[in-house]
Write a protein that holds these residues in place. Structure first.
Motif, PDB file in Angstrom:
ATOM      1  N   TYR A  34      36.668  40.937  48.895  1.00 12.37           N
ATOM      2  CA  TYR A  34      37.891  40.340  49.458  1.00 12.37           C
ATOM      3  C   TYR A  34      38.126  40.586  50.942  1.00 12.37           C
ATOM      4  O   TYR A  34      39.199  40.263  51.448  1.00 12.37           O
ATOM      5  N   TYR A  41      34.787  36.485  47.650  1.00 13.08           N
ATOM      6  CA  TYR A  41      35.797  35.501  47.242  1.00 13.08           C
ATOM      7  C   TYR A  41      36.548  34.875  48.413  1.00 13.08           C
ATOM      8  O   TYR A  41      37.132  33.809  48.268  1.00 13.08           O
ATOM      9  N   PHE A  54      28.117  31.929  38.722  1.00 13.47           N
ATOM     10  CA  PHE A  54      28.464  32.123  37.299  1.00 13.47           C
ATOM     11  C   PHE A  54      29.317  30.952  36.830  1.00 13.47           C
ATOM     12  O   PHE A  54      29.893  30.223  37.650  1.00 13.47           O
ATOM     13  N   THR A  56      32.589  29.669  34.301  1.00 17.60           N
ATOM     14  CA  THR A  56      33.736  30.150  33.532  1.00 17.60           C
ATOM     15  C   THR A  56      34.087  29.037  32.531  1.00 17.60           C
ATOM     16  O   THR A  56      33.675  27.889  32.716  1.00 17.60           O
ATOM     17  N   GLU A  88      49.922  30.696  37.007  1.00 19.59           N
ATOM     18  CA  GLU A  88      48.494  30.981  36.802  1.00 19.59           C
ATOM     19  C   GLU A  88      48.003  31.871  37.939  1.00 19.59           C
ATOM     20  O   GLU A  88      48.135  31.524  39.109  1.00 19.59           O
ATOM     21  N   ILE A  89      47.413  32.994  37.582  1.00 19.67           N
ATOM     22  CA  ILE A  89      46.940  33.927  38.616  1.00 19.67           C
ATOM     23  C   ILE A  89      45.412  33.871  38.686  1.00 19.67           C
ATOM     24  O   ILE A  89      44.735  33.986  37.668  1.00 19.67           O
ATOM     25  N   GLY A  90      44.893  33.684  39.895  1.00 17.98           N
ATOM     26  CA  GLY A  90      43.439  33.602  40.098  1.00 17.98           C
ATOM     27  C   GLY A  90      42.880  32.320  39.515  1.00 17.98           C
ATOM     28  O   GLY A  90      42.027  32.328  38.629  1.00 17.98           O
ATOM     29  N   GLY A  92      40.904  30.053  40.630  1.00 18.30           N
ATOM     30  CA  GLY A  92      39.541  29.625  40.986  1.00 18.30           C
ATOM     31  C   GLY A  92      39.538  28.233  41.596  1.00 18.30           C
ATOM     32  O   GLY A  92      40.298  27.928  42.518  1.00 18.30           O
ATOM     33  N   ILE A 120      48.972  31.623  41.936  1.00 20.25           N
ATOM     34  CA  ILE A 120      48.796  32.755  42.855  1.00 20.25           C
ATOM     35  C   ILE A 120      47.282  32.935  42.992  1.00 20.25           C
ATOM     36  O   ILE A 120      46.590  33.133  41.991  1.00 20.25           O
ATOM     37  N   GLU A 121      46.776  32.816  44.187  1.00 21.47           N
ATOM     38  CA  GLU A 121      45.319  32.880  44.382  1.00 21.47           C
ATOM     39  C   GLU A 121      45.018  33.646  45.659  1.00 21.47           C
ATOM     40  O   GLU A 121      45.622  33.407  46.697  1.00 21.47           O
ATOM     41  N   SER A 123      41.945  33.843  47.157  1.00 23.95           N
ATOM     42  CA  SER A 123      40.872  33.289  47.981  1.00 23.95           C
ATOM     43  C   SER A 123      41.312  32.018  48.718  1.00 23.95           C
ATOM     44  O   SER A 123      41.609  31.001  48.090  1.00 23.95           O
ATOM     45  N   ASN A 161      42.704  33.502  33.557  1.00 24.06           N
ATOM     46  CA  ASN A 161      41.392  33.444  32.930  1.00 24.06           C
ATOM     47  C   ASN A 161      40.411  34.114  33.879  1.00 24.06           C
ATOM     48  O   ASN A 161      40.229  33.649  35.009  1.00 24.06           O
ATOM     49  N   GLU A 162      39.823  35.206  33.445  1.00 21.86           N
ATOM     50  CA  GLU A 162      38.858  35.961  34.266  1.00 21.86           C
ATOM     51  C   GLU A 162      39.445  36.425  35.600  1.00 21.86           C
ATOM     52  O   GLU A 162      38.831  36.240  36.641  1.00 21.86           O
ATOM     53  N   LEU A 163      40.643  36.970  35.559  1.00 19.30           N
ATOM     54  CA  LEU A 163      41.237  37.554  36.768  1.00 19.30           C
ATOM     55  C   LEU A 163      40.891  39.044  36.865  1.00 19.30           C
ATOM     56  O   LEU A 163      40.303  39.503  37.843  1.00 19.30           O
ATOM     57  N   ASP A 165      38.740  40.943  35.571  1.00 18.19           N
ATOM     58  CA  ASP A 165      37.336  41.378  35.708  1.00 18.19           C
ATOM     59  C   ASP A 165      36.885  41.324  37.159  1.00 18.19           C
ATOM     60  O   ASP A 165      35.836  41.856  37.511  1.00 18.19           O
ATOM     61  N   TYR A 229      48.767  46.051  38.351  1.00 17.09           N
ATOM     62  CA  TYR A 229      49.098  44.617  38.398  1.00 17.09           C
ATOM     63  C   TYR A 229      49.843  44.166  37.143  1.00 17.09           C
ATOM     64  O   TYR A 229      50.801  43.400  37.225  1.00 17.09           O
TER      65      TYR A 229
HETATM   66  C1  LIG Z   1      36.213  35.045  38.299  1.00 12.17           C
HETATM   67  S1  LIG Z   1      37.243  33.990  39.200  1.00 12.17           S
HETATM   68  C2  LIG Z   1      38.012  33.044  37.885  1.00 12.17           C
HETATM   69  C3  LIG Z   1      38.552  31.738  38.348  1.00 12.17           C
HETATM   70  C4  LIG Z   1      39.252  30.830  37.339  1.00 12.17           C
HETATM   71  N1  LIG Z   1      40.352  31.470  36.669  1.00 12.17           N
HETATM   72  C5  LIG Z   1      38.291  30.259  36.336  1.00 12.17           C
HETATM   73  O1  LIG Z   1      38.496  30.445  35.147  1.00 12.17           O
HETATM   74  O2  LIG Z   1      37.337  29.596  36.740  1.00 12.17           O
HETATM   75  C6  LIG Z   1      38.535  35.084  39.738  1.00 12.17           C
HETATM   76  C7  LIG Z   1      39.565  34.437  40.635  1.00 12.17           C
HETATM   77  O3  LIG Z   1      40.664  35.345  40.798  1.00 12.17           O
HETATM   78  C8  LIG Z   1      41.026  35.406  42.174  1.00 12.17           C
HETATM   79  N2  LIG Z   1      41.716  36.695  42.401  1.00 12.17           N
HETATM   80  C9  LIG Z   1      41.197  37.934  42.370  1.00 12.17           C
HETATM   81  N3  LIG Z   1      42.158  38.864  42.581  1.00 12.17           N
HETATM   82  C10 LIG Z   1      43.309  38.197  42.712  1.00 12.17           C
HETATM   83  C11 LIG Z   1      44.671  38.590  42.936  1.00 12.17           C
HETATM   84  N4  LIG Z   1      45.006  39.866  43.054  1.00 12.17           N
HETATM   85  N5  LIG Z   1      45.604  37.628  43.021  1.00 12.17           N
HETATM   86  C12 LIG Z   1      45.270  36.324  42.901  1.00 12.17           C
HETATM   87  N6  LIG Z   1      44.006  35.887  42.707  1.00 12.17           N
HETATM   88  C13 LIG Z   1      43.044  36.805  42.601  1.00 12.17           C
HETATM   89  C14 LIG Z   1      39.698  35.224  42.887  1.00 12.17           C
HETATM   90  O4  LIG Z   1      39.872  34.845  44.228  1.00 12.17           O
HETATM   91  C15 LIG Z   1      39.066  34.121  42.029  1.00 12.17           C
HETATM   92  O5  LIG Z   1      39.517  32.850  42.416  1.00 12.17           O
END
Ligand SMILES: C[S@@+](CC[C@H](N)C(=O)[O-])C[C@H]1O[C@@H](n2cnc3c(N)ncnc32)[C@H](O)[C@@H]1O
Length: 384
Positions: A34, A41, A54, A56, A88-90, A92, A120-121, A123, A161-163, A165, A229
């Protein structure tokens, strides 16, 4: 160990070590993923999908978003607040948001009309793509951070989804009965060297609070960022649900002796490795989520536990089998392709068993939801 990857990022990391002395593995991972404009990211390069590193579930097929959308409709009826908020957090590349919004707009216009979809994203690269792909949905807005919401102000569902990790983790090692933390430094030949320091109070408290049984000699991860978090999320929710989809286990499974090297892995062009110090800034680094921790720290912030299941059961409860059946009956090439992709979502060797779904709620009287109707067999892998 040689450190390879993006030159500018490596100099930033080395400069920091020269300035401050050794840094924790967590801080190294945070910079690798980051660091503004240079981290994995935060920089503009394809990460998710065939040209990325990868896949998702969001990318596989629209049915994933449609079934989650179906679950949100039931939640909308339980929460009964206007506006109904989906946070929705993260997100992608925004594909999952697209499929959910499309489903709501077409199949449930009344829900769509009363909904605010908030992303909330972290990247900037992903935000740009999200803004393009979601431009037709007038109910979407972006918020920088979860802390920007007032306490107890969200009515609806907060999901990811996958945040978790993708959060930076502390690496620990148990040596002669004592817990140490991995730090990194640079030696005379300008190579990276790992050193062990006594674990911090925060790490020791986490281990004690969750009653973790770490075997002697194990190196593993502690995701303090995730525990903080989920507490922030809990504080912001007024009424509704938190749904977390990710791969991971309860503590009892995560720290079993057959995981002596923990679960931390790197992904680069669809190949995985355990070398965190190569392709720095160009490869993903990720670890399994400790769902017992999300349950425990969520509870401290007022989130009640609704249920824990795997993706296969969750999606099947919501009607995945009916979709598969319809595609099977269609007999055309597109349906055949979709069928194959969708099987990945439920097959145990695909995403079906590896991916879990944790549901938590707050201020809901009868919290049970359709996705949790039929649960997997209660082994250690499902007992939080
Ligand atoms: C593995 S990707 C998954 C993306 C999406 N949810 C998907 O299923 O394809 C993780 C995402 O979470 C974002 N991310 C990581 N930490 C975050 C945070 N603290 N707040 C918001 N977004 C975050 C990354 O930038 C990335 O876009």
């Amino acid at each position: 160990m040689k450190i390879t990857g993006k030159k500018e990022l490596i100099s930033v990391i080395k400069d920091r070590i020269k300035r401050e002395g050794e840094i924790s593995f967590r801080d190294f991972m945070d910079m690798a993923l980051y660091y503004p404009e240079l981290g994995y990211y935060t920089s503009p390069q394809e990460k998710i999908g065939g040209f990325g590193d990868f896949y998702t579930a969001s990318e596989l097929d629209r049915a994933f978003g449609e079934l989650i959308g179906k679950q949100f409709v039931e939640i909308y009826e339980k929460v009964k607040e206007n506006p109904f908020q989906i946070v929705e957090i993260g997100a992608g590349k925004g594909y999952l948001a697209y499929d959910i919004l499309n489903f709501l707009k077409k199949e449930h216009p009344e829900v769509y009309g009363n909904t605010e979809y908030i992303i909330i994203e972290k990247s900037p690269y992903h935000i740009k793509i999200q803004k393009e792909i979601l431009s037709d949905f007038e109910i979407v807005r972006w918020v920088q951070d979860i802390i920007d919401f007032e306490d107890e102000s969200i009515n609806g569902v907060i999901f990811s989804n996958e945040l978790f990790d993708a959060f930076p983790v502390h690496l620990i090692r148990k040596v002669k009965g004592k817990i140490f933390e991995v730090f990194i430094t640079i030696d005379e030949e300008d190579n990276i060297r790992e050193i062990l320091k006594e674990a911090s109070e925060d790490i020791l408290r986490y281990i004690k609070e969750l009653n973790l049984q770490i075997p002697e000699g194990m190196q593993t991860e502690i995701n303090l960022d995730a525990s903080e978090y989920i507490q922030k999320i809990g504080k912001k929710l007024k009424k509704g649900y938190v749904i977390t989809v990710d791969y991971g286990y309860p503590s009892s499974e995560l720290y079993k002796p057959y995981r002596m090297r923990g679960t931390l892995l790197c992904y680069y062009r669809h190949r995985y490795s355990e070398n965190f110090y190569e392709n720095v800034g160009m490869q993903d680094i990720t670890s399994h989520v400790n769902f017992s921790a999300l349950k425990y720290y969520g509870m401290l912030a007022g989130l009640d536990f609704t249920g824990f299941t795997d993706q296969a059961h969750f999606l099947t409860n919501l009607g995945l089998m009916e979709i598969l059946q319809e595609l099977q009956e269609k007999n055309d090439y597109e349906s055949f392709e979709r069928l194959n992709r969708l099987k990945t979502l439920v097959l145990p060797k695909g995403m079906g068993e590896k991916f879990k779904v944790l549901v938590q709620h707050k201020n809901i009287d009868n919290p049970s939801i359709k996705g949790l109707d039929m649960l997997p067999y209660m082994s250690d892998r499902y007992r939080l």
